[in-house]
Design a protein around this motif. Structure first.
Motif, PDB file in Angstrom:
ATOM      1  N   CYS A   1       8.869   5.869   4.792  1.00  0.00           N
ATOM      2  CA  CYS A   1       8.293   6.977   5.554  1.00  0.00           C
ATOM      3  C   CYS A   1       8.888   8.307   5.103  1.00  0.00           C
ATOM      4  O   CYS A   1       9.941   8.354   4.457  1.00  0.00           O
ATOM      5  CB  CYS A   1       8.595   6.802   7.045  1.00  0.00           C
TER       6      CYS A   1
ATOM      7  N   THR B   1       4.291   8.347   8.787  1.00  0.00           N
ATOM      8  CA  THR B   1       4.007   7.080   8.103  1.00  0.00           C
ATOM      9  C   THR B   1       2.968   7.202   6.987  1.00  0.00           C
ATOM     10  O   THR B   1       2.558   6.186   6.435  1.00  0.00           O
ATOM     11  CB  THR B   1       3.515   6.028   9.117  1.00  0.00           C
ATOM     12  N   ASP B   2       2.545   8.445   6.634  1.00  0.00           N
ATOM     13  CA  ASP B   2       1.488   8.564   5.616  1.00  0.00           C
ATOM     14  C   ASP B   2       1.947   8.072   4.241  1.00  0.00           C
ATOM     15  O   ASP B   2       1.179   7.510   3.481  1.00  0.00           O
ATOM     16  CB  ASP B   2       0.955   9.998   5.527  1.00  0.00           C
TER      17      ASP B   2
ATOM     18  N   ILE C   1       2.030   8.567  13.682  1.00  0.00           N
ATOM     19  CA  ILE C   1       1.044   7.781  12.934  1.00  0.00           C
ATOM     20  C   ILE C   1      -0.311   8.471  12.933  1.00  0.00           C
ATOM     21  O   ILE C   1      -0.795   8.923  13.977  1.00  0.00           O
ATOM     22  CB  ILE C   1       0.906   6.381  13.566  1.00  0.00           C
TER      23      ILE C   1
ATOM     24  N   ALA D   1      -2.575   4.698   8.198  1.00  0.00           N
ATOM     25  CA  ALA D   1      -1.699   3.627   8.696  1.00  0.00           C
ATOM     26  C   ALA D   1      -2.531   2.544   9.371  1.00  0.00           C
ATOM     27  O   ALA D   1      -3.644   2.786   9.850  1.00  0.00           O
ATOM     28  CB  ALA D   1      -0.677   4.186   9.671  1.00  0.00           C
TER      29      ALA D   1
ATOM     30  N   CYS E   1      -4.888   0.496   3.293  1.00  0.00           N
ATOM     31  CA  CYS E   1      -4.886   1.921   3.644  1.00  0.00           C
ATOM     32  C   CYS E   1      -4.884   2.760   2.366  1.00  0.00           C
ATOM     33  O   CYS E   1      -4.305   2.357   1.354  1.00  0.00           O
ATOM     34  CB  CYS E   1      -3.656   2.263   4.484  1.00  0.00           C
TER      35      CYS E   1
ATOM     36  N   ASP F   1       1.591  -1.537   8.715  1.00  0.00           N
ATOM     37  CA  ASP F   1       2.629  -0.519   8.585  1.00  0.00           C
ATOM     38  C   ASP F   1       3.621  -0.555   9.741  1.00  0.00           C
ATOM     39  O   ASP F   1       4.806  -0.259   9.557  1.00  0.00           O
ATOM     40  CB  ASP F   1       1.992   0.880   8.505  1.00  0.00           C
TER      41      ASP F   1
END
Length: 667
Positions: free
Chosen positions: A193, A207-208, A105, A110, A58, A114
């Motif tokens: 996170c 979650t980036d 998400i 993600a 990612c 993840d």
């Protein structure tokens, strides 16, 4: 021994503050820190500038707003036994909170790794390469083989419940101005996170940021004053940035500050984002511990921990005609209201801990975190600004059979949280008999902190069976060693030799501008002092007052001075040109000269104008300071638009002063 003092809570707060010898950081000396045995270390976290995340493909460094997400996943965390068959204290605490964790998400940033649906990919080679380079700069001994381990986190910040981390180097050092600081290790790990909110039993995360490569540099507790601590934090951050391979900006670099005092214990101040906050935070934490040791001494003189126990009783607000609004609101919401009696705690709840805070705040903080009771969640008999009057407290004390040396708390909670709340109050009071609890604390800009969680122990670390060891070839390591950037301490010494003003140094290091100074001065033959001052003063001013174009980078300043050299212009013209280039990097520099009003002008033409301007100054009728400096400055101001780019201001001043002096002699 019964506490018979008649001090008001406010008086007791001030009295206890004086007892421990608290001094404001503005007045603190090295002797004050020696007196309490101040000791501190650092864990400096720094995101790496890689294209991909650490254990998946990612993209790294892409952030989304809180409402930009494609899916939500809900998790409930449970602790697991370590290899020795033990539970980590932090994991047990988090489990007690009964949190529901919700992850938002975005498909762009993600993947199934993840959210713990697939095993990790191979560790990102670019991240490992950068971590190795920074380890070598930190004088660390590089491991022969990288072993990936799991570090348990049940706060929900990582969906797997653990963070993958690997030690890259051990036992290094960094130089400060007056000492060397030993480094324990540098680890490469995945970032957590981003927390969006944490209210009651629900916590939201994005979650980036999850999985982005991060290094953690850990020092020994070698810093003996808050200012040494700040200096060490800045050195490590500048060292990381000198590679030009780490991310910058809000959240990209964060410090955990470990603080203790003599007789205290290691307490971790979590996620300090600005180095300027470190002195005040560490100062207040060391004295908070010193205050808790004083609390311990007082309690153990009065009562025995062995037989100490909190007693509670449910109460009805209307029975005592209580009108404290948060309490009445809780009652209307059908929450349970309890009075708790703390035997022998009179004078303890109002004991100073931090500026504006007392021991009762230690209990309220834990009720927020562990029992998930949002503030305000309690009131007590020693409030500095009382919520209940003396008659109301007298009635409640009688109801719960309190004695004169006791203290009381009233708390409110939903039925399902009452048991945890009572346990939390009793547990924190029991800890007071032992001194300073090992814990992690959240930091604030005013220099105060609140309880965040129990400090993790070694039981949360265990090997990652999904990842194979990574051998580090000796030739690979030595190849990296040959191409390291210049050490920060050597850069600092060079800036001093160049006589670049010290007030520019921090800005230069923070933005890794030393290589640019060196490149411009060596390749284009400009004086390093001028370039360093230009960057540290003018560029800093421009960054603070103009909007930066997304395509601008510092290398464009090299191109600017290269243009100036080719056109044989005086370098001061860069001051006028920089704001335009900062906002529009593609602007044609030839055309820019016209925009700023530059015209080729002969020095002799400028000299001819000085006598006329000198006479004009004499003819000014308004009130003007007629000193020689004022006269020269006024004439310089009139000439500067024509002079810029044609003659240095230093040379122009010399000519102006000589002309004025000659005129005075001839008149």
């Amino acid at each position: 021994m019964e506490n018979k003092n008649n001090f008001t809570p406010t008086e007791n707060y001030q009295k206890s503050k004086n007892e421990i010898g608290y001094v404001d950081i503005k007045n603190a000396t090295e002797e004050d820190y020696k007196r309490i045995g101040f000791k501190s270390g650092l864990e400096v976290h720094q995101q790496l500038k890689t294209k991909e995340k650490l254990f998946c493909h990612c993209p790294a460094g892409i952030y989304h707003s809180n409402d930009e997400y494609d899916a939500e996943i809900i998790r409930h965390m449970r602790p697991t036994l370590s290899e020795l068959g033990e539970y980590d204290g932090t994991a047990l605490m988090e489990y007690k909170t009964r949190k529901e964790i919700i992850y938002r998400i975005n498909n762009e940033t993600a993947c199934t790794y993840d959210i713990d649906d697939t095993p990790p990919f191979k560790m990102d080679e670019e991240a490992l390469d950068i971590a190795l380079e920074i380890s070598l700069l930190s004088k660390l001994n590089i491991v022969g083989e990288v072993h990936i381990t799991r570090k348990q986190y049940l706060d929900g910040s990582i969906p797997t419940g653990f963070q993958r981390t690997a030690i890259i180097g051990v036992e290094g050092e960094i130089p400060l101005k007056h000492k060397k600081v030993r480094l324990i290790q540098l680890s490469l790990e995945e970032d957590s996170c981003r927390e969006i909110s944490d209210i009651r039993h629900t916590r939201f995360f994005k979650t980036d940021r999850l999985g982005m490569p991060l290094i953690e540099t850990v020092t020994y507790p070698d810093m003996l004053t808050p200012y040494e601590l700040k200096e060490a934090a800045e050195y490590i951050r500048f060292l990381n940035r000198s590679t030009d391979k780490v991310r910058t900006g809000i959240g990209s670099g964060r410090e955990d500050v470990n603080v203790s005092c003599q007789g205290g214990t290691r307490v971790e101040l979590k996620g300090v984002a600005h180095n300027k906050l470190i002195p005040k935070l560490s100062h207040n934490e060391s004295f908070r511990q010193w205050a808790l040791l004083n609390v311990r001494e007082k309690l153990n003189k009065k009562i025995s921990k062995t037989y100490w126990k909190v007693t509670t009783k449910e109460i009805q607000p209307h029975k005592y005609k209580l009108d404290y609004q948060p309490l009445l609101k809780a009652y209307q919401n059908k929450e349970k209201i309890f009075a708790a009696n703390l035997p022998g705690f009179k004078g303890i709840l109002s004991h100073f801990t931090q500026p504006g805070k007392i021991f009762a705040d230690e209990i309220e903080d834990r009720l927020k975190v562990i029992a998930c009771l949002e503030r305000p969640n309690m009131t007590h008999s020693e409030e500095l600004n009382p919520n209940l009057n003396e008659q109301e407290w007298s009635a409640i004390k009688k109801e719960i059979n309190a004695e004169s040396g006791d203290a009381q708390i009233i708390f409110w909670a939903p039925q399902e949280d009452v048991k945890t709340a009572i346990e939390t109050i009793e547990e924190r009071c029991q800890m007071a008999f032992d001194g300073v609890p090992r814990e992690t604390r959240k930091t604030f800009h005013d220099g105060t902190t609140v309880f965040e969680r129990v400090l993790p122990g070694p039981d949360r670390m265990y090997p990652d069976t999904d990842s194979a060891p990574i051998p580090l070839n000796k030739n690979y390591i030595e190849g990296k060693r040959k191409n390291l950037p210049e050490e920060i301490i050597h850069q600092y010494e060079q800036l001093m030799k160049w006589n670049i003003p010290e007030d520019t140094h921090k800005y230069i290091f923070r933005n890794n501008l030393f290589p640019l100074i060196k490149k411009i001065s060596e390749n284009l033959d400009f004086k390093p002092k001028f370039i360093g001052t230009f960057l540290g003063h003018r560029l800093k001013f421009v960054e603070g007052h103009y909007e930066k174009d997304k395509n601008f980078d510092y290398n464009m300043i090299y191109e600017l001075f290269n243009f100036i050299r080719k056109k044989k212009l005086e370098p001061e013209i860069a001051r006028k040109m920089l704001p335009y280039i900062y906002q529009n990097p593609t602007i044609n520099k030839e055309e820019l000269l016209s925009v700023i009003g530059y015209k080729k002008n002969d020095i002799e033409n400028l000299k001819k104008k000085i006598p006329t301007l000198n006479k004009e100054f004499d003819d000014i009728k308004i009130s003007v300071n007629n000193s020689s400096d004022s006269r020269v400055n006024w004439i310089m101001g009139k000439l500067s638009p024509e002079a810029i780019g044609n003659i240095s201001f230093k040379k122009l001043r010399e000519i102006t002063e000589d002309t004025i002096e000659n005129n005075a002699q001839n008149s």
